[in-house]
Design a protein around this motif. Sequence first.
Motif, PDB file in Angstrom:
ATOM      1  N   ALA A  97      20.593  -8.070  14.192  1.00 48.32           N
ATOM      2  CA  ALA A  97      20.520  -6.919  13.279  1.00 48.32           C
ATOM      3  C   ALA A  97      20.880  -7.360  11.869  1.00 48.32           C
ATOM      4  N   LYS A  98      19.883  -7.447  10.978  1.00 51.18           N
ATOM      5  CA  LYS A  98      20.088  -8.088   9.681  1.00 51.18           C
ATOM      6  C   LYS A  98      20.207  -7.139   8.500  1.00 51.18           C
ATOM      7  N   SER A  99      20.311  -5.873   8.751  1.00 50.04           N
ATOM      8  CA  SER A  99      20.507  -4.933   7.643  1.00 50.04           C
ATOM      9  C   SER A  99      21.182  -3.698   8.225  1.00 50.04           C
ATOM     10  N   ASN A 100      21.627  -2.819   7.348  1.00 49.26           N
ATOM     11  CA  ASN A 100      22.271  -1.602   7.838  1.00 49.26           C
ATOM     12  C   ASN A 100      21.356  -0.833   8.766  1.00 49.26           C
ATOM     13  N   ASN A 140      13.010  -5.308  13.015  1.00 52.23           N
ATOM     14  CA  ASN A 140      12.136  -6.430  12.717  1.00 52.23           C
ATOM     15  C   ASN A 140      12.693  -7.735  13.300  1.00 52.23           C
ATOM     16  N   GLU A 174      18.887  -1.956  10.555  1.00 48.48           N
ATOM     17  CA  GLU A 174      18.739  -2.617  11.850  1.00 48.48           C
ATOM     18  C   GLU A 174      20.006  -2.507  12.690  1.00 48.48           C
ATOM     19  N   GLN A 175      21.134  -2.484  12.020  1.00 45.06           N
ATOM     20  CA  GLN A 175      22.377  -2.306  12.776  1.00 45.06           C
ATOM     21  C   GLN A 175      22.428  -0.924  13.410  1.00 45.06           C
TER      22      GLN A 175
END
Lengths: 308, 420
Positions: free
Chosen positions: B80-83, B47, B85-86
């Motif tokens: 990347a703002k969450s696990n 996102n 997304e990472q």
Amino acid sequence: MQQEQLQRLQQLLGEQDYIADRSIVMSVYLAMTLRKPLLIEGPAGVGKTEIAKVMARALDTDLIRLQCYEGLDANMALYEWNYQRQLLHLKLDENSTRSLEDREASIFGEQFLLKRPLLQALTHPKAPVLLIDELDRADEEFEAFLLEILSEWQITIPEIGSIRAEEPPYVILTGNRTRELSDAVRRRCFYLWIDYPPYEKELSIVRNKVPDVDAELAGQMCRFMELVRQQKLEKIPGVAETLDWARALAALHQDHLEPSMVEETLGLIFKDRNDVRLVRESLTDFLGRLGIQAKEMKTAEESPTAAN
Amino acid sequence: MLPDSSLIEIPSSKRKSETRFDDLALRREFSANVVGFCRWLRQQGSNVSAPEQMDALKALDAIDLLEEEDFYWSLRTTLAKSNREQEIFDEHFRRFWYVWDKADQLSFRDEEETEAPTVIIDDRPRKQKYLTINDWLNNADQASEEQEAAGYSPFEVVTERDFSDFFAQDLDEVARLINEIGKSLAVRFSRRTKASRQRGPLDLRRTMRSSLRRGGELLDLAHRERKRQKLKLVLLCDVSKSMDLYSRFLIQFLYAFQSVYRRIETFVFSTSLHRVTEILQTEDLEEALNLMSVTVPDWSGGTKIGESFGEFVEQYALSLLNPGTVVLIISDGWDTGDVDLLGESMRIMKSRSRSVIWLNPLMGNPDYRPSTQGMQAALPYIDILASAHNLSSLRRLVRQLAKVQRGRQLRIDMTPRYGT
């Protein structure tokens, strides 16, 4: 030029005894350079909060901490009036002929304002580091309220007016994933995930923070921690627990892991009754896998410390 | 968690780059590709918003582009703002920049990794079983218009009918009703209650204000009331073969619910557990169903409830469950897995949450008794056992949840209800 700054930051972090790998240094560097809040997530006890402290020391500025909890609301985070003083003031003012408006204006002045962390951070003369700790414990309403402040750096107190930060603070937010933080918060921050450190990193942290711990013992401890973190535990111990344990064993003048000593100090590492029980039951196995049984017998024969 | 260092081998040779580009040209090149990279990440389900793209570009100004590692970490920090997304980021970072690398005719190593990133081929076979519901979803708008035009309201007719009895032409109406129920449930949950009785801690701010009106005399004490805690829902939905007929409707129900009410975590399970919260949050329903059917490998397969719940307890119970959480399990309890593990996991879920509700569509049948091993193991830890086989049972569920919300302790509703 950037490299110099980065190196300086890494060095500063190092001077504060913080062993930072490149991912941490880059995130902190970017958050500082681009003045963006940095959201740090990861399991408990891996040094998330520590980063804010180190950052404050590195920037030579104050750290203002807001500990979040369920039910935390804007008043408690922002400002409150000093009611006792207000009442006293009203009492002393009782016989004055001043108008009601005047009296009201006088008790809602800045001298009666109690600044809570957020207002402190906004009005601080030198941009401080604002640590918003464990944001996931606060309600979603609070999270939304926070967003507004973080983007505007401005609040309005009805009785006084708008207060705008001259120097927006450096903001660190942390979370343990007790609850998923909203997308809106994530989008406004830079993001850093810190996991349990690998063996080498944890070892250097221990040796840095607890210099008087025996080198071999430190190695064994970190291996032990690595092993127990793979078990199914209620509360997996973090680096903080390793450090507590290292300090204790150093104070007891241990130079290697001894089964009996490990058993007696389990309470320092594990904070859940079931975990202590579980680890105690398989302790021989764990230590055996670290090759500690043999070591113990050997040292028992030639141990100089046994005489003490 | 962190990728191994081999991942961080982007613009491959520092020296080469230095001879090929002056700094400005290099930055321009990078910027254009960062934009492309953001677009690509979005296509992969990440996102990445426009402000984040800006952040990434700004970050490029702040770092030394020829330091590959810094380049990697700065993009990761900003994009990347969450696990989740990472994970997406790490999976695609090298692939993307490597291809770019190649396009620039810099040296490259692995021959096989040269597939162009813009071509995204999803060659996983779509589950055959899924096609019907997808077809229906694709035509949903059209069909409902036709129905409205005809002035046809099958509302009463369908309410009591078991989900498994529906014909294709009824599905739109069912979907609409499920949506409605889901939303009404959400509204009921989010409404804040305020009691009129005055108790609780003093509200000094209001007290002071009102006393001023009386010349500073404290006559009335204003009180504050703690805001009532909103419930959180954790949903565990069985998508195994035996639940086929029901789980699609239930997921629709969850979707409708989740689209209004955000304090919800959704998992589906069959032989293992999958977290689908984000899928349900970010995609539209059709896409969500599609995504789920490809990301959940054993959709419509067998069931291992024990193992799935064990996984839940191990990975999520600690962080998701607390005294304000209601666990909602949707399953028929037909299990081929570890029964002891099922019981133990249920015990932990029960002990950590406010209440555990089990929806079993088989309860719609008057002759049904929860006698399977799995249900027997779970029973001691269930607060409400209810059916969810038709629309009226979903309605009833809404009412039951509202009671939990009001803090009433509930007894196990063991009588299967059918009809009204």
